[in-house]
Design a protein around this motif. Sequence first.
Motif, PDB file in Angstrom:
ATOM      1  N   LEU A  29      30.058 206.791  -2.139  1.00  0.00           N
ATOM      2  CA  LEU A  29      28.883 206.002  -1.792  1.00  0.00           C
ATOM      3  C   LEU A  29      29.062 205.353  -0.432  1.00  0.00           C
ATOM      4  N   PRO A  30      27.974 205.251   0.336  1.00  0.00           N
ATOM      5  CA  PRO A  30      28.049 204.494   1.584  1.00  0.00           C
ATOM      6  C   PRO A  30      28.264 203.018   1.279  1.00  0.00           C
ATOM      7  N   ALA A  31      28.801 202.298   2.235  1.00  0.00           N
ATOM      8  CA  ALA A  31      29.105 200.878   2.050  1.00  0.00           C
ATOM      9  C   ALA A  31      27.876 200.088   1.596  1.00  0.00           C
ATOM     10  N   ALA A  32      26.706 200.439   2.093  1.00  0.00           N
ATOM     11  CA  ALA A  32      25.486 199.700   1.741  1.00  0.00           C
ATOM     12  C   ALA A  32      25.143 199.829   0.258  1.00  0.00           C
ATOM     13  N   ALA A  33      25.597 200.901  -0.398  1.00  0.00           N
ATOM     14  CA  ALA A  33      25.277 201.105  -1.808  1.00  0.00           C
ATOM     15  C   ALA A  33      26.317 200.499  -2.740  1.00  0.00           C
ATOM     16  N   VAL A  34      27.539 200.335  -2.257  1.00  0.00           N
ATOM     17  CA  VAL A  34      28.610 199.805  -3.096  1.00  0.00           C
ATOM     18  C   VAL A  34      28.269 198.371  -3.498  1.00  0.00           C
ATOM     19  N   GLY A  35      28.374 198.108  -4.769  1.00  0.00           N
ATOM     20  CA  GLY A  35      28.129 196.757  -5.248  1.00  0.00           C
ATOM     21  C   GLY A  35      26.674 196.440  -5.529  1.00  0.00           C
ATOM     22  N   HIS A  36      25.767 197.425  -5.391  1.00  0.00           N
ATOM     23  CA  HIS A  36      24.370 197.161  -5.755  1.00  0.00           C
ATOM     24  C   HIS A  36      24.352 196.751  -7.227  1.00  0.00           C
ATOM     25  N   ALA A  60       8.619 207.744  -4.512  1.00  0.00           N
ATOM     26  CA  ALA A  60       7.344 207.031  -4.641  1.00  0.00           C
ATOM     27  C   ALA A  60       7.659 205.672  -5.259  1.00  0.00           C
ATOM     28  N   THR A  61       8.316 204.827  -4.468  1.00  0.00           N
ATOM     29  CA  THR A  61       8.874 203.592  -4.975  1.00  0.00           C
ATOM     30  C   THR A  61       8.794 202.484  -3.936  1.00  0.00           C
ATOM     31  N   THR A  62       8.819 201.267  -4.415  1.00  0.00           N
ATOM     32  CA  THR A  62       8.874 200.124  -3.504  1.00  0.00           C
ATOM     33  C   THR A  62      10.294 199.886  -3.007  1.00  0.00           C
ATOM     34  N   TRP A  63      11.255 200.673  -3.445  1.00  0.00           N
ATOM     35  CA  TRP A  63      12.614 200.565  -2.929  1.00  0.00           C
ATOM     36  C   TRP A  63      12.671 200.967  -1.460  1.00  0.00           C
ATOM     37  N   MET A  64      11.697 201.705  -1.018  1.00  0.00           N
ATOM     38  CA  MET A  64      11.609 202.168   0.367  1.00  0.00           C
ATOM     39  C   MET A  64      12.942 202.787   0.820  1.00  0.00           C
ATOM     40  N   ASP A  65      13.494 202.379   1.977  1.00  0.00           N
ATOM     41  CA  ASP A  65      14.709 203.004   2.515  1.00  0.00           C
ATOM     42  C   ASP A  65      15.926 202.846   1.597  1.00  0.00           C
ATOM     43  N   ASP A  66      15.942 201.815   0.770  1.00  0.00           N
ATOM     44  CA  ASP A  66      17.062 201.647  -0.155  1.00  0.00           C
ATOM     45  C   ASP A  66      17.176 202.820  -1.134  1.00  0.00           C
ATOM     46  N   ALA A  67      16.078 203.512  -1.380  1.00  0.00           N
ATOM     47  CA  ALA A  67      16.150 204.691  -2.255  1.00  0.00           C
ATOM     48  C   ALA A  67      17.077 205.742  -1.659  1.00  0.00           C
ATOM     49  N   ASN A  68      17.001 205.961  -0.356  1.00  0.00           N
ATOM     50  CA  ASN A  68      17.884 206.930   0.288  1.00  0.00           C
ATOM     51  C   ASN A  68      19.273 206.362   0.565  1.00  0.00           C
ATOM     52  N   VAL A  69      19.357 205.068   0.840  1.00  0.00           N
ATOM     53  CA  VAL A  69      20.650 204.450   1.142  1.00  0.00           C
ATOM     54  C   VAL A  69      21.500 204.303  -0.122  1.00  0.00           C
ATOM     55  N   CYS A  70      20.887 203.884  -1.217  1.00  0.00           N
ATOM     56  CA  CYS A  70      21.634 203.604  -2.448  1.00  0.00           C
ATOM     57  C   CYS A  70      21.510 204.708  -3.502  1.00  0.00           C
ATOM     58  N   LEU A  71      20.283 205.057  -3.840  1.00  0.00           N
ATOM     59  CA  LEU A  71      20.070 205.956  -4.973  1.00  0.00           C
ATOM     60  C   LEU A  71      20.393 207.414  -4.684  1.00  0.00           C
ATOM     61  N   ALA A  72      19.963 207.928  -3.553  1.00  0.00           N
ATOM     62  CA  ALA A  72      20.221 209.344  -3.272  1.00  0.00           C
ATOM     63  C   ALA A  72      21.720 209.660  -3.336  1.00  0.00           C
ATOM     64  N   PRO A  73      22.597 208.879  -2.679  1.00  0.00           N
ATOM     65  CA  PRO A  73      24.032 209.176  -2.799  1.00  0.00           C
ATOM     66  C   PRO A  73      24.545 209.020  -4.238  1.00  0.00           C
ATOM     67  N   TRP A  74      24.076 208.015  -4.948  1.00  0.00           N
ATOM     68  CA  TRP A  74      24.484 207.796  -6.337  1.00  0.00           C
ATOM     69  C   TRP A  74      24.138 209.013  -7.196  1.00  0.00           C
ATOM     70  N   LEU A  75      22.974 209.612  -6.925  1.00  0.00           N
ATOM     71  CA  LEU A  75      22.499 210.766  -7.699  1.00  0.00           C
ATOM     72  C   LEU A  75      23.003 212.101  -7.158  1.00  0.00           C
ATOM     73  N   GLY A  76      23.687 212.072  -6.020  1.00  0.00           N
ATOM     74  CA  GLY A  76      24.146 213.317  -5.420  1.00  0.00           C
ATOM     75  C   GLY A  76      23.030 214.105  -4.769  1.00  0.00           C
ATOM     76  N   LEU A  77      21.995 213.408  -4.349  1.00  0.00           N
ATOM     77  CA  LEU A  77      20.849 214.043  -3.694  1.00  0.00           C
ATOM     78  C   LEU A  77      20.903 213.795  -2.192  1.00  0.00           C
ATOM     79  N   PRO A  78      20.323 214.688  -1.412  1.00  0.00           N
ATOM     80  CA  PRO A  78      20.195 214.403   0.017  1.00  0.00           C
ATOM     81  C   PRO A  78      19.122 213.328   0.212  1.00  0.00           C
ATOM     82  N   PRO A  79      19.011 212.779   1.410  1.00  0.00           N
ATOM     83  CA  PRO A  79      17.884 211.868   1.666  1.00  0.00           C
ATOM     84  C   PRO A  79      16.568 212.596   1.392  1.00  0.00           C
ATOM     85  N   LEU A  80      15.665 211.896   0.747  1.00  0.00           N
ATOM     86  CA  LEU A  80      14.380 212.481   0.365  1.00  0.00           C
ATOM     87  C   LEU A  80      13.266 211.877   1.196  1.00  0.00           C
ATOM     88  N   PRO A  81      12.168 212.632   1.347  1.00  0.00           N
ATOM     89  CA  PRO A  81      10.994 212.017   1.979  1.00  0.00           C
ATOM     90  C   PRO A  81      10.564 210.798   1.167  1.00  0.00           C
TER      91      PRO A  81
END
Length: 164
Positions: A29-36, A60-81
């Motif tokens: 995980l990137p540093a920004a996602a660790v400890g969420h 399609a979330t109010t997480w906005m950029d945090d979805a790609n910073v935190c969730l995509a790496p957690w899920l093993g996904l690339p950054p998504l539109p």
Amino acid sequence: MLLFLDVDGTLLPFGAAGPYPTYDARFDLPAAAVGHPLLNRVDPALGARLAALGCELVWATTWMDDANVCLAPWLGLPPLPLVDWPDENELPAPLHWKTRPLVDWADGRPFVWVDDEITGADREWVAAHHPAPALLHRVDHRRGLTERDFAAVEEWLGTRRDGW
């Protein structure tokens, strides 16, 4: 085929009476996602399940950029539109505030939308205003995406892919 993906209540369950299962990260995980504080409630196996659907995944979330910073790496996904929500005031209920922007974003393409706040009003409006097939699938916010939800989406995708 697009798949619009909500986070809160869809990937991240909330509101159940008992404790939630927690998970360990499967990926670096990137540093920004660790400890969420809530990330460990999201099952990292959902990333592979979502990718296996063969859809273009779109946040399609109010997480906005945090979805790609935190969730995509957690899920093993690339950054998504990411759907960029308009700054206008919410429209009166019963139509969900995401419905019109998602139809605009789809721009006539078929889509699936998984969210915990979809209602019959949203389904009716999309059927009347969107020219392509669309599945608006409501997820139980207390459990998030389950095998039953994936089965419903997979069944719909199978009938749509054969029929268009």
